[in-house]
Design an enzyme around this catalytic site. Structure first.
Site, PDB file in Angstrom:
ATOM      1  CB  THR A 196      -1.036   2.331  12.161  1.00  0.00           C
ATOM      2  OG1 THR A 196       0.036   3.206  12.504  1.00  0.00           O
ATOM      3  CG2 THR A 196      -2.206   3.139  11.647  1.00  0.00           C
ATOM      4  CD  GLU A 342      -3.979   4.619   8.741  1.00  0.00           C
ATOM      5  OE1 GLU A 342      -4.476   3.472   8.661  1.00  0.00           O
ATOM      6  OE2 GLU A 342      -2.760   4.835   8.738  1.00  0.00           O
ATOM      7  CE  LYS A 447       9.468   2.577  -6.148  1.00  0.00           C
ATOM      8  NZ  LYS A 447       9.721   2.454  -4.710  1.00  0.00           N
ATOM      9  CD1 TRP A 452       7.958   0.900 -10.390  1.00  0.00           C
ATOM     10  CD2 TRP A 452       5.901   1.199  -9.553  1.00  0.00           C
ATOM     11  NE1 TRP A 452       7.934   2.122  -9.778  1.00  0.00           N
ATOM     12  CE2 TRP A 452       6.688   2.338  -9.258  1.00  0.00           C
ATOM     13  CE3 TRP A 452       4.576   1.155  -9.112  1.00  0.00           C
ATOM     14  CZ2 TRP A 452       6.184   3.429  -8.550  1.00  0.00           C
ATOM     15  CZ3 TRP A 452       4.076   2.245  -8.411  1.00  0.00           C
ATOM     16  CH2 TRP A 452       4.877   3.363  -8.134  1.00  0.00           C
TER      17      TRP A 452
HETATM   18  P1  ADP Z   1      -0.942  -2.116   9.419  1.00  0.00           P
HETATM   19  O1  ADP Z   1      -0.664  -0.845   8.648  1.00  0.00           O
HETATM   20  O2  ADP Z   1      -0.427  -2.109  10.774  1.00  0.00           O
HETATM   21  O3  ADP Z   1      -0.676  -3.370   8.637  1.00  0.00           O
HETATM   22  P2  ADP Z   1      -3.734  -1.939   8.793  1.00  0.00           P
HETATM   23  O4  ADP Z   1      -4.565  -3.147   8.953  1.00  0.00           O
HETATM   24  O5  ADP Z   1      -4.332  -0.638   9.088  1.00  0.00           O
HETATM   25  O6  ADP Z   1      -2.500  -2.158   9.704  1.00  0.00           O
HETATM   26  O7  ADP Z   1      -3.121  -1.979   7.350  1.00  0.00           O
HETATM   27  C1  ADP Z   1      -3.781  -1.426   6.258  1.00  0.00           C
HETATM   28  C2  ADP Z   1      -3.090  -1.856   5.005  1.00  0.00           C
HETATM   29  O8  ADP Z   1      -3.278  -3.250   4.788  1.00  0.00           O
HETATM   30  C3  ADP Z   1      -3.602  -1.216   3.756  1.00  0.00           C
HETATM   31  O9  ADP Z   1      -3.051   0.067   3.574  1.00  0.00           O
HETATM   32  C4  ADP Z   1      -3.137  -2.205   2.690  1.00  0.00           C
HETATM   33  O10 ADP Z   1      -1.778  -2.005   2.348  1.00  0.00           O
HETATM   34  C5  ADP Z   1      -3.237  -3.521   3.387  1.00  0.00           C
HETATM   35  N1  ADP Z   1      -4.484  -4.189   2.972  1.00  0.00           N
HETATM   36  C6  ADP Z   1      -5.653  -4.229   3.621  1.00  0.00           C
HETATM   37  N2  ADP Z   1      -6.555  -4.981   2.953  1.00  0.00           N
HETATM   38  C7  ADP Z   1      -5.934  -5.443   1.840  1.00  0.00           C
HETATM   39  C8  ADP Z   1      -6.310  -6.268   0.732  1.00  0.00           C
HETATM   40  N3  ADP Z   1      -7.511  -6.825   0.643  1.00  0.00           N
HETATM   41  N4  ADP Z   1      -5.389  -6.489  -0.226  1.00  0.00           N
HETATM   42  C9  ADP Z   1      -4.153  -5.965  -0.160  1.00  0.00           C
HETATM   43  N5  ADP Z   1      -3.741  -5.193   0.856  1.00  0.00           N
HETATM   44  C10 ADP Z   1      -4.607  -4.927   1.839  1.00  0.00           C
END
Ligand code: ADP
Length: 553
Positions: A196, A342, A447, A452
């Protein structure tokens, strides 16, 4: 009665116990779909094409070459590459021979990249020649790398002298056998890994198994998810180093769908040319990429992206205005999806359920989507209780399933796991029919006075204003309320929208107490290595006094 029954041994099935292996995807693609193609973008709007039969033969030759370099089962073979044919060959050859494919995110900071390569103990790195200048700076600090394989014009002189031997991809594969005795493997052994990007702390490694890659490929190809078949041509804009291009390369070999790989030509103009030349009907990428392409097409009506029918958009929340633009002006359905490294990465995808029409259908399309059977989900409230799926209760999303990681590689992080479930760090609601709506990441929620505020909701409304190109809302410290929203806005060329006008535009769409007082005009919203709004950097720019902020009440 129950005790009686539980004492009985389980009845064994009569089914064959055949492991789910990447090798099967490779064999299926090259033998049954040998004429399917991978098209790679080249300089000056050119393309080059290879069939899956050729890719399969090259994968065998690459496996021989890597074995010749001493690669053993379980060894990590890294890539430092764009999306292209050779990267696809490595994706197939490395796991099929029993080693572990590890795409490095070429856009990370040098210290993150060397941390990751050392943590994963990469032994070989395959590097695109166009990335050699960047890679040359990193190599001296990669402690376990013994071999560097250059794909393209081998300018090995760019690399510093050191313990790593340098090879040329083409020459290394020359005269190798086009068949390989792929070993029988345990389906639960490691096949690939991704880190990540580590927005907080060190990057964390996720190790995929053959089984998880196989099941994820099957799963995402289902009609209610990406709906991939041998009749499709998939445009993989999402990089292979970002959660494995969301699984497209393996799904392509599973189904026989062809692939269009843009290599390093990701700017809107060459991307549009590549789409015109390679004619994909489906695609996948983050919202900022689709936004850039839409802006380009608006200014260059002659650009031909008409082959695209639908495209998956995920990685961060897709502004509804962008989905409407694609649908109404370009005739392309953007399909909103939620995923994480993940989660292999696909966790949910928003297709319109049976019976929904008009605005009701849109209501579904704007959600992050419905979970497929292999992804079990639950929402956890502030007090640790499991919340109902009523579309109203807001909590943190937790998931579990056969393509979801149960831990991080060599990194004990109990915070991220909860009784066998992955804590996603994403906050939102789930409706009774399993559609997920995310309001924020835990760390991005604002917050304000115990309530929120969703930064994403404010952004989506702002980006629907005709004068706004991009809007990023972050939480900043506030003496009275603890935290308040700051809106950093990029105006479209020629737009004269004032802060007062934008604030007025939001009024009525969100509660009055949620309206931002702090506004800043920026030339561009900073992006992360995978093209998402980089909220950490915007918060820092504010804290360091780098933004010119006006306060409007
Ligand atoms: P990084 O953590 O490096 O950005 P990832 O692509 O694994 O890489 O990130 C996953 C995160 O991206 C998710 O936990 C979420 O917060 C965000 N995410 C993924 N798809 C969406 C979506 N369609 N809408 C909002 N957030 C999203």
């Amino acid at each position: 009665m129950t005790t009686e029954m539980s004492r009985r041994p389980a009845l064994p099935s009569t089914m064959q116990d055949v492991p789910l292996l990447v090798r099967r995807l490779l064999e299926n693609g090259m033998n049954l779909h040998g004429r399917s193609e991978v098209i790679t973008a080249t300089a000056n709007n050119g393309t080059r094409t290879a069939t899956y039969a050729q890719v399969g033969r090259n994968a065998a030759r690459l496996a021989h070459a890597l074995a010749g370099l001493g690669v053993q089962p379980g060894d990590r073979v890294a890539t430092f590459m764009w999306n292209n044919q050779e990267h696809l060959e490595a994706y197939l050859a490395v796991p099929a021979m029993g080693a572990v494919i590890h795409p490095l995110n070429i856009r990370l900071f040098p210290e993150q990249l060397t941390y990751i390569a050392n943590h994963a103990e990469d032994t070989v790195v395959i590097v695109d020649d166009s990335l050699l200048p960047v890679f040359a700076e990193l190599l001296p600090d990669m402690r376990t790398v013994r071999h560097v394989v250059i794909n393209g014009e081998a300018k090995s002189s760019v690399l510093p002298d050191g313990p790593a031997a340098v090879h040329d991809y083409g020459r290394l594969l020359e005269k190798r056998s086009e068949t390989y005795g792929w070993p029988d493997l345990d389906e639960n052994q490691a096949a690939g890994m991704c880190y990540t990007s580590g927005t907080t702390g060190n990057p964390k490694g996720v190790v995929y198994s053959h089984r998880s890659l196989y099941l994820h490929s099957l799963g995402i190809s289902l009609p209610d998810l990406m709906g991939i078949s041998s009749r499709d041509r998939l445009l993989a804009i999402v990089p292979q180093f970002h959660a494995q291009a969301w699984g497209l390369p393996y799904a392509a070999f599973l189904t026989g769908a062809s692939l269009a790989m843009p290599d390093r030509f990701l700017a809107p103009a060459p991307l549009a040319e590549f789409i015109a030349a390679s004619r994909p009907n489906k695609g996948a990428g983050v919202p900022t990429v689709w936004q850039g392409l839409a802006n380009h097409v608006a200014q260059h009506p002659e650009a031909d992206i008409s082959s695209l029918q639908e495209a998956v958009v995920g990685g961060s929340s897709c502004p509804p205005s962008l989905m409407r633009t694609y649908e109404d002006e370009l005739g392309i359905q953007l399909l909103h999806a939620w995923g994480m490294t993940e989660v292999s990465p696909l966790g949910a995808l928003a297709r319109i359920p049976e019976g929904a029409e008009g605005e009701d259908a849109w209501r579904y399309r704007l959600t992050q989507g419905r979970f497929p059977a292999p992804v079990e989900a639950r929402l956890i409230g502030h007090d640790g209780t499991v919340l109902p799926w009523d579309g109203r209760s807001v909590g943190e999303l937790e998931v579990r399933g056969p393509w979801i990681t149960g831990s991080y590689y060599l990194d004990d992080d109990p915070e991220k796991f909860h009784d066998g479930w992955l804590r996603t760090g994403d906050v939102g609601t789930i409706a009774a029919d399993g559609f997920l709506t995310l309001t924020d990441r835990v760390k991005d929620v604002i917050k304000s006075g115990g309530e929120w505020i969703s930064s994403v909701e404010l952004e989506n409304h702002l980006m629907a204003h005709p004068g706004v190109a991009e809007a990023c809302v972050v939480s900043v410290p506030d003496d009275k309320w603890g935290e308040r929203p700051l809106a950093a806005v990029v105006l479209r060329p020629g737009s004269t929208a004032s802060y007062g006008e934008l604030r007025g535009f939001l009024a009525g769409k969100v509660a009055a107490w949620q309206l931002p007082e702090r506004w800043a005009l920026v030339e561009e919203v900073p992006k992360t290595s995978v093209g998402k709004f980089d909220k950490k950097t915007v918060r820092k720019q504010y804290a360091d006094g780098e933004l010119e902020v006006d306060v409007i009440t």
